[in-house]
Design a protein around this motif. Structure first.
Motif, mmCIF file in Angstrom:
data_model
loop_
_atom_site.group_PDB
_atom_site.id
_atom_site.type_symbol
_atom_site.label_atom_id
_atom_site.label_comp_id
_atom_site.label_asym_id
_atom_site.label_seq_id
_atom_site.Cartn_x
_atom_site.Cartn_y
_atom_site.Cartn_z
ATOM 1 N N ARG A 153 -31.176 11.850 0.803
ATOM 2 C CA ARG A 153 -32.049 11.254 1.819
ATOM 3 C C ARG A 153 -31.272 10.981 3.099
ATOM 4 O O ARG A 153 -31.772 11.170 4.202
ATOM 5 N N PHE A 154 -30.050 10.529 2.928
ATOM 6 C CA PHE A 154 -29.210 10.252 4.094
ATOM 7 C C PHE A 154 -28.940 11.538 4.881
ATOM 8 O O PHE A 154 -29.102 11.588 6.098
ATOM 9 N N VAL A 155 -28.525 12.580 4.168
ATOM 10 C CA VAL A 155 -28.246 13.860 4.825
ATOM 11 C C VAL A 155 -29.500 14.369 5.519
ATOM 12 O O VAL A 155 -29.460 14.844 6.667
ATOM 13 N N ASN A 156 -30.658 14.256 4.840
ATOM 14 C CA ASN A 156 -31.907 14.747 5.414
ATOM 15 C C ASN A 156 -32.344 13.965 6.644
ATOM 16 O O ASN A 156 -33.187 14.411 7.418
ATOM 17 N N SER A 157 -31.763 12.794 6.854
ATOM 18 C CA SER A 157 -32.078 12.017 8.052
ATOM 19 C C SER A 157 -31.385 12.588 9.285
ATOM 20 O O SER A 157 -31.715 12.222 10.413
ATOM 21 N N HIS A 158 -30.425 13.488 9.051
ATOM 22 C CA HIS A 158 -29.634 14.012 10.174
ATOM 23 C C HIS A 158 -29.594 15.536 10.241
ATOM 24 O O HIS A 158 -29.395 16.102 11.313
ATOM 25 N N THR A 159 -29.784 16.203 9.108
ATOM 26 C CA THR A 159 -29.821 17.660 9.062
ATOM 27 C C THR A 159 -30.582 18.047 7.803
ATOM 28 O O THR A 159 -30.750 17.230 6.894
ATOM 29 N N LYS A 160 -31.063 19.248 7.706
ATOM 30 C CA LYS A 160 -32.003 19.621 6.649
ATOM 31 C C LYS A 160 -31.461 19.492 5.220
ATOM 32 O O LYS A 160 -30.471 20.106 4.848
ATOM 33 N N CYS A 161 -32.161 18.683 4.415
ATOM 34 C CA CYS A 161 -31.924 18.611 2.973
ATOM 35 C C CYS A 161 -33.184 17.986 2.374
ATOM 36 O O CYS A 161 -33.171 16.871 1.867
ATOM 37 N N VAL A 162 -34.274 18.717 2.469
ATOM 38 C CA VAL A 162 -35.574 18.209 2.048
ATOM 39 C C VAL A 162 -35.654 18.077 0.531
ATOM 40 O O VAL A 162 -36.196 17.128 -0.009
ATOM 41 N N GLU A 163 -35.071 19.064 -0.175
ATOM 42 C CA GLU A 163 -35.071 19.047 -1.637
ATOM 43 C C GLU A 163 -33.638 19.183 -2.136
ATOM 44 O O GLU A 163 -32.791 19.772 -1.470
ATOM 45 N N ILE A 164 -33.355 18.652 -3.326
ATOM 46 C CA ILE A 164 -32.012 18.726 -3.892
ATOM 47 C C ILE A 164 -32.117 19.124 -5.359
ATOM 48 O O ILE A 164 -33.009 18.664 -6.075
ATOM 49 N N THR A 165 -31.224 20.015 -5.800
ATOM 50 C CA THR A 165 -31.182 20.400 -7.201
ATOM 51 C C THR A 165 -29.767 20.214 -7.722
ATOM 52 O O THR A 165 -28.801 20.507 -7.019
ATOM 53 N N THR A 166 -29.636 19.726 -8.950
ATOM 54 C CA THR A 166 -28.320 19.516 -9.541
ATOM 55 C C THR A 166 -28.128 20.366 -10.793
ATOM 56 O O THR A 166 -27.164 20.197 -11.531
ATOM 57 N N THR A 167 -29.048 21.294 -11.037
ATOM 58 C CA THR A 167 -28.943 22.187 -12.184
ATOM 59 C C THR A 167 -28.708 23.616 -11.713
ATOM 60 O O THR A 167 -28.903 23.941 -10.534
ATOM 61 N N LYS A 168 -28.295 24.469 -12.623
ATOM 62 C CA LYS A 168 -27.970 25.853 -12.273
ATOM 63 C C LYS A 168 -29.158 26.570 -11.668
ATOM 64 O O LYS A 168 -29.013 27.376 -10.749
#
Length: 232
Positions: free
Chosen positions: A93-108
């Motif tokens: 959420r922090f990153v998305n406040s400054h540059t694109k990171c709308v969705e995040i995945t932590t699996t392969k």
């Protein structure tokens, strides 16, 4: 903290080396910052979408429940003042406040550089969770012990410099207290180093210098600095 496909280079041996400042191109290493530009900062900033409001994750509106910057002291060292996430969700959420990171995945599944990033483990780098933002050009690593990570990163930089005498002396990897961010887009690093974001770049290159007016603070390991100066 460009990430060419992440902050890491395309081959296992060069992966972390790219974190130190790869030039342009599509270098997936954790520290390879550079690439096509995207809207960052100001009126074009990407806003967080957590339940804390549109700016959740920013320094003005920290993520709830001990999220970004929730435990950072108002005084202390430069490192102690860096944003602190506690969870991958808060960091994204922090990153998305400054540059694109709308969705995040932590699996392969959906993590484009899963195998490449697998070397960033808990034993050597103290990385306890890896996440890839939508598109795969920006990745986030959650850290158990930031000093261990910085030492491992410095070892990679020193090895590359000893073997080739190369590496971009004006690039490194963007860091918070308990997370790092890498991207293939130079614009992502630039956005995260702005005062309103509050992150700094870990630079361990022996030849690093910065113009007057830029920060050059002590890192957690000797031979590295925390700076807001970056040049692709």
């Amino acid at each position: 903290m460009r990430f060419k496909p992440l902050i890491i280079t395309v081959t296992a041996t060069t992966a972390l080396l790219s974190l130190t400042g790869c030039g342009g191109g599509d270098n997936p290493t954790l520290g390879g910052i550079g690439g096509e530009s995207v809207a960052t900062g100001g009126d074009n900033a990407y806003n967080g979408t957590g339940d804390g409001g549109p700016n959740e994750g920013t320094l003005d509106n920290p993520t709830k429940n001990g999220g970004v910057n929730g435990n950072a002291p108002k005084d202390g060292t430069a490192f102690q003042k860096l944003p602190k996430a506690a969870t991958m969700a808060a960091a994204a959420r922090f990153v998305n406040s400054h540059t694109k990171c709308v969705e995040i995945t932590t699996t392969k599944d959906g993590y484009e550089h899963w195998e490449l990033d697998s070397k960033y483990d808990e034993k050597t780098y103290s990385v306890i969770e890896r996440g890839s933002c939508d598109g795969g050009d920006t990745r986030i690593f959650m850290l158990k012990d930031p000093k261990v990570f910085q030492a491992a990163y410095k070892a990679e930089v020193d090895k590359k410099y000893k073997e080739t005498g190369g590496g971009n002396p004006s690039a490194g990897i963007v860091v918070g207290q308990d997370f790092t961010v890498g991207s293939t887009r130079a614009s992502a690093a630039t956005a995260l180093l702005k005062p309103q974001a509050g992150l700094l770049m870990l630079n361990c290159h022996p030849k690093f210098t910065a113009p007057s007016g830029f920060r050059k603070e002590p890192a957690l390991v000797k031979g590295c600095v925390l700076t807001d100066y970056f040049k692709d």
